[in-house]
Structures are given as C-alpha cells and as structure tokens.
Design a protein around this motif. Sequence first.
Motif, PDB file in Angstrom:
ATOM      1  N   GLU A  95       0.803  -1.212   0.000  1.00 49.63           N
ATOM      2  CA  GLU A  95       0.000   0.000   0.000  1.00 49.63           C
ATOM      3  C   GLU A  95       0.843   1.272   0.000  1.00 49.63           C
ATOM      4  O   GLU A  95       0.303   2.367  -0.069  1.00 49.63           O
ATOM      5  N   VAL A  96       2.140   1.154   0.130  1.00 50.54           N
ATOM      6  CA  VAL A  96       2.981   2.353   0.224  1.00 50.54           C
ATOM      7  C   VAL A  96       3.106   3.024  -1.149  1.00 50.54           C
ATOM      8  O   VAL A  96       2.824   2.402  -2.184  1.00 50.54           O
ATOM      9  N   ILE A  97       3.526   4.279  -1.118  1.00 48.81           N
ATOM     10  CA  ILE A  97       3.671   5.009  -2.381  1.00 48.81           C
ATOM     11  C   ILE A  97       4.815   4.439  -3.202  1.00 48.81           C
ATOM     12  O   ILE A  97       4.698   4.209  -4.394  1.00 48.81           O
ATOM     13  N   MET A  98       5.946   4.212  -2.528  1.00 52.73           N
ATOM     14  CA  MET A  98       7.102   3.674  -3.270  1.00 52.73           C
ATOM     15  C   MET A  98       7.944   2.837  -2.323  1.00 52.73           C
ATOM     16  O   MET A  98       7.912   3.025  -1.110  1.00 52.73           O
ATOM     17  N   ARG A  99       8.670   1.908  -2.927  1.00 50.41           N
ATOM     18  CA  ARG A  99       9.576   1.105  -2.119  1.00 50.41           C
ATOM     19  C   ARG A  99      10.685   0.564  -3.010  1.00 50.41           C
ATOM     20  O   ARG A  99      10.571   0.548  -4.237  1.00 50.41           O
ATOM     21  N   VAL A 100      11.783   0.133  -2.340  1.00 53.44           N
ATOM     22  CA  VAL A 100      12.902  -0.413  -3.102  1.00 53.44           C
ATOM     23  C   VAL A 100      12.582  -1.866  -3.400  1.00 53.44           C
ATOM     24  O   VAL A 100      12.284  -2.652  -2.505  1.00 53.44           O
ATOM     25  N   GLU A 101      12.600  -2.207  -4.685  1.00 51.73           N
ATOM     26  CA  GLU A 101      12.186  -3.540  -5.098  1.00 51.73           C
ATOM     27  C   GLU A 101      13.116  -4.008  -6.200  1.00 51.73           C
ATOM     28  O   GLU A 101      13.265  -3.315  -7.219  1.00 51.73           O
ATOM     29  N   GLY A 102      13.739  -5.098  -5.985  1.00 52.85           N
ATOM     30  CA  GLY A 102      14.643  -5.636  -7.019  1.00 52.85           C
ATOM     31  C   GLY A 102      15.776  -4.680  -7.344  1.00 52.85           C
ATOM     32  O   GLY A 102      16.170  -4.550  -8.502  1.00 52.85           O
TER      33      GLY A 102
END
Lengths: 362, 202
Positions: B153-160
């Motif tokens: 649900e967060v706006i942005m996150r560090v992914e891959g």
Amino acid sequence: MKKTVDVSIPLGPMHPCWKEPVRLKCETAGERVLRAEVELGYMKKGIERIMQGRPWQEVMFLAERVCGICSVVHNMVFIEAMEKISDIAVPPRAAYLRVVANELDRIASHILANFSYCYTIEHETLAMYLLNTRETVLDNLERLTGSRINTAYMIPGGVRFDLLPGDAAAMLADLAKVEEEMRRHTRIFETGPLIALRSKGIGFMSREDAIRAHTVGPTARASGVEDCDLRLRHPTYRELGFTQVTRTEGDNFARVMVRFQEVFQSIDLIRKCIDTLPEGPIRGGGFCKAGETSYAGEAPRGELTYTIRTDDYGRVVDIAIRTPSVMNIEACAHAMIKDAASIADVTSTFISSDPCIACNER
Amino acid sequence: MRSIIYYLREFLRPEWIRKFFFAKTAPLETPSYFKGYPTLTGNECTACLSCMMICPAPKAIAVLRTRDGWEPEIYPGHCIRCGLCVEACPEGVLSSGRILDVTRRDGTAFWSWYHLQVDDNLCMRCGNCCVSCPVNREIDPQLAGSGTSSSDEVIMRVEGGRVRILHEEKCTGCKTCETQCPNRAIRVARMVEGVQIGEAEV
C-alpha cells in the motif's frame, strides 16, 4: 554612374508617430529615398528565455505578454500548440468562444493600426474617431474575458469563462454600433481626396515582391497574395466559413482598406459564432504531456508560429516564437520604402505595414 | 479691475453656482464582469497551498499562519489578477470579482495530482525517499532502513534493486523525498488539468 547619397536621415528610435521605439535609417538623394534600413533592439525583453523551464500555467501568462495589442492570439496559439502536443480535444462551445475572443482582439488591433496610419498622415479627427470605436470593442472583450488586454482566456482543453445569454445580447448590440461607426469611418477614408493624395500609389509593393519577401497577413493580402490567411486552415474557422479579403493595389491605401474590410468580416464571424453557439461544457479534460511541435495561427498582422518542446512535468523546456512583423518590417524597408518619392511618405509607409516592435523583440 | 468684476458676476450667477455645488455625476460602478484582486470570503483555509502552487506571478500570494489558523495573503503589487488562485482553491477561501461565481455556475475547476518520476541513472537505491516519505511511514511504520517495505500500500519502495512507484495517487506533494534524495534522482511534479464537473459535485 556612382549613386550619390546626399544625407542619411535617421527616423526614430523615438518618433511621434510610432507606437514603439525602432530606428529607420534612410539614405536620401534630395527628397528621394534610395535605401532604408531598420534597426531593432531598443526594447528587447528576453521573454523566450524567461519562458524556458516554466510550467504551462506560467508560460500561458508570459505568452500573452509578448505583445499588448494582439495578446489574445498569442494566448490562443500557445494553448493550441500545447493541445497539439498533448492531444487534447476542445469542446465545440469553447472553440467557438475562442473565435469570439480572437476576433474581438483582431478588430481592436486593426482599428489601432488604422488609427496609427491616420495619425501619421495627420488626419487626427479620423484617428480619434477610430480610437473611440475601439473602446467599445475592448469593453466587449472585458465583458467576455474579464479583462481588457491581458485576458488569459484560454487554458488547455477549453476556455475560462462562459458567455451568458444576457452578455451575448449586449455584445451583439454593441457590435451593431461598432459596425455602423466603422462604415462611417471607412467611407471617410475611402472618399477623402487628401487621404488619397497621401495614400494611393505610395509605398507600392508588387505581388512578386510580397511573395519574395515572405510577407504575411494584411500586408501580403493588400498586394494580392491569395490563400495566405491561416484562419482558412483552422478547423473552427472552416466550420464557420469565410473568404479572405484581398486587394490588388499593393499601396498604403490598400493595406489600410484591407484592415477596414477585415473588421466587418470579423464582426460577421462573431455574429455567426454567437448565433450558432453550441451547447455543452466549456472545458474538456487532458493534461500537458511531453512532446515537441510547431504550430501556426493567424494573428492580426499575419502568421504567428510557436515552436515548443515540453517535458513530462508539463514544463516548457524550449520555445521559439516567430511573429508576423519580422517579415513585414524587412519587406517594408526593402520593397516599399525603397525609391519612395519623398521622405515625408516614409513614416506613413512604414506604419501602413502595421509594424509591431513588441512582437519583434521578444 | 473690469475683468475681476466680470469673473465675479460670472461666478455668482445662480446657474453656475447650482452647477458647481449640486452637479451630480453618477457614481463609478465596477462592472460585474471585472476581474478584481482576490479577497477573503471568510471560509476556513486548510493550508493546502493550492493557490500558492498555481499562482504564475512570483511572490503574489502567501499562505500565512495567523492566531486562529491559516490565511492567504495577496500582495497587490505582484498579483496579475489572473484569478487562478480563486479557481484552484477547493474551499472557496478567495473571491475575485465574478470569477468564483462563474466557476460555480459553469461547474469548472482545476484538478491536480502529483507525478513522481525516478531517474534510474541518478538513483543509487539508498531508499532515503521511501523512508522519509510521511505517507509511507504512516501506512507502514515498520519500514526498514533500506526502504524495503512489506506492504503493497505504500507510495514507493525499493524492489529488485530499484525504486518502484506503486501508488502515485497517494502523494500529497510535500516533496520530502525530493529534498531527502542525495542525488536529486526523484522528482515530484504537480500536474494540473482544467475540468468541467457536474452540478452535483460543485
């Protein structure tokens, strides 16, 4: 035989007949003018540089501050260029209202140009009559947009304000008054013997010269250049249907008369717009995207082009404006003033091409 | 002497006196369609700063803290009377001539949202933006120092190994991420669109 130049006469940069500062250097032999040269650069604003890197909401206001006489068309062409980049559709009602605002602006601009010409040939009475009529036009522009000069009427996807039925009726009544007054002024101009002495056959530019010098707008149409009115290619104007005004004389008289005739044409267009104003919203959706385009519209003085590049944030990264007076002023110096019979005709010939220095020195 | 008598006689004529003292010109009326400077209507300001953000003129409007809340202040020397602030304000705090009436009647408004963009060439995946974002922290208080969140649900996150934008529409435009980013890799832009809304929504 070597050409002898008696004296070089500078006109301007400040001249009682000129609305804005520009210098005209005339090389004369006696009364006769052999060559003229235009010197610009007295009021450079650097507005294109200021526009760069700003969002469209700010550039919209800067665009109409390029010129105070034809501010509506600068607004319109900039917004239509943004719409072309972003693929935004305009509701029909908004498109018609844009035409109304643009034509009111055109009438005001043409009347001011003719005022300036009458003032130059010392017909101050007619000049003041014309200015008086212009007030009514500007009042109607205020009625539609809320402001007389810097209107900011158009936004991407529509216009800011709607036209109420009461306001439309008042506008039509005022236009009837303007038309009647303008018919009177046109008759004075057309039949005045002294006006004819100062205007007919003076500052002649042939059709070939007009095409070679890339003149635009009323200056080109007065020399008989056909199909140079960009309104003929504008979709809304095509719906309304009109034919461009053309004259073949190519002298000062023709240029002023073309503007007089275009005023009546604009009044007809506004009437047609108000009579057939479609129902519906005045704003469509859509926001400004990244892209690049070059878009041209018909300003009162001729073709006005905006070349714009925008980024993802809706900001204008790069912008170049090409205004009609650039070509008209050069053509005026090289074709009309050259070999003028008298130095006294230089001012009126220059003014008859309706030079706009504010547009030129962005 | 004769001229003084002449003038006295002229100025003491009853018609002249009547015209001088009792002449009434109609009071100057501001036309209804005039765009005036924005004025306060008395509605409560929520300090959303929409007016400040849409204003094209520099230093023309500022939302200031007063004793009982927030209040926009117009500086007439800088204001260009375009009326964008009046149109953009969702609470109707400002009024300018007919602009507020017209926007209510026509059902026109400015709709805005925020556009987030990450430049992968500049981004060094530190996750500062995801951690510092106040909306992110509210949604997922367990955000680790790396900016990797367990919630979707967060706006942005560090992914891959790169920052991914998941919910752009939740952004409030505070620009905390932009100021916290060491490389200025993330940009927040306010997108504005002029829209026509139905009468029910006005």
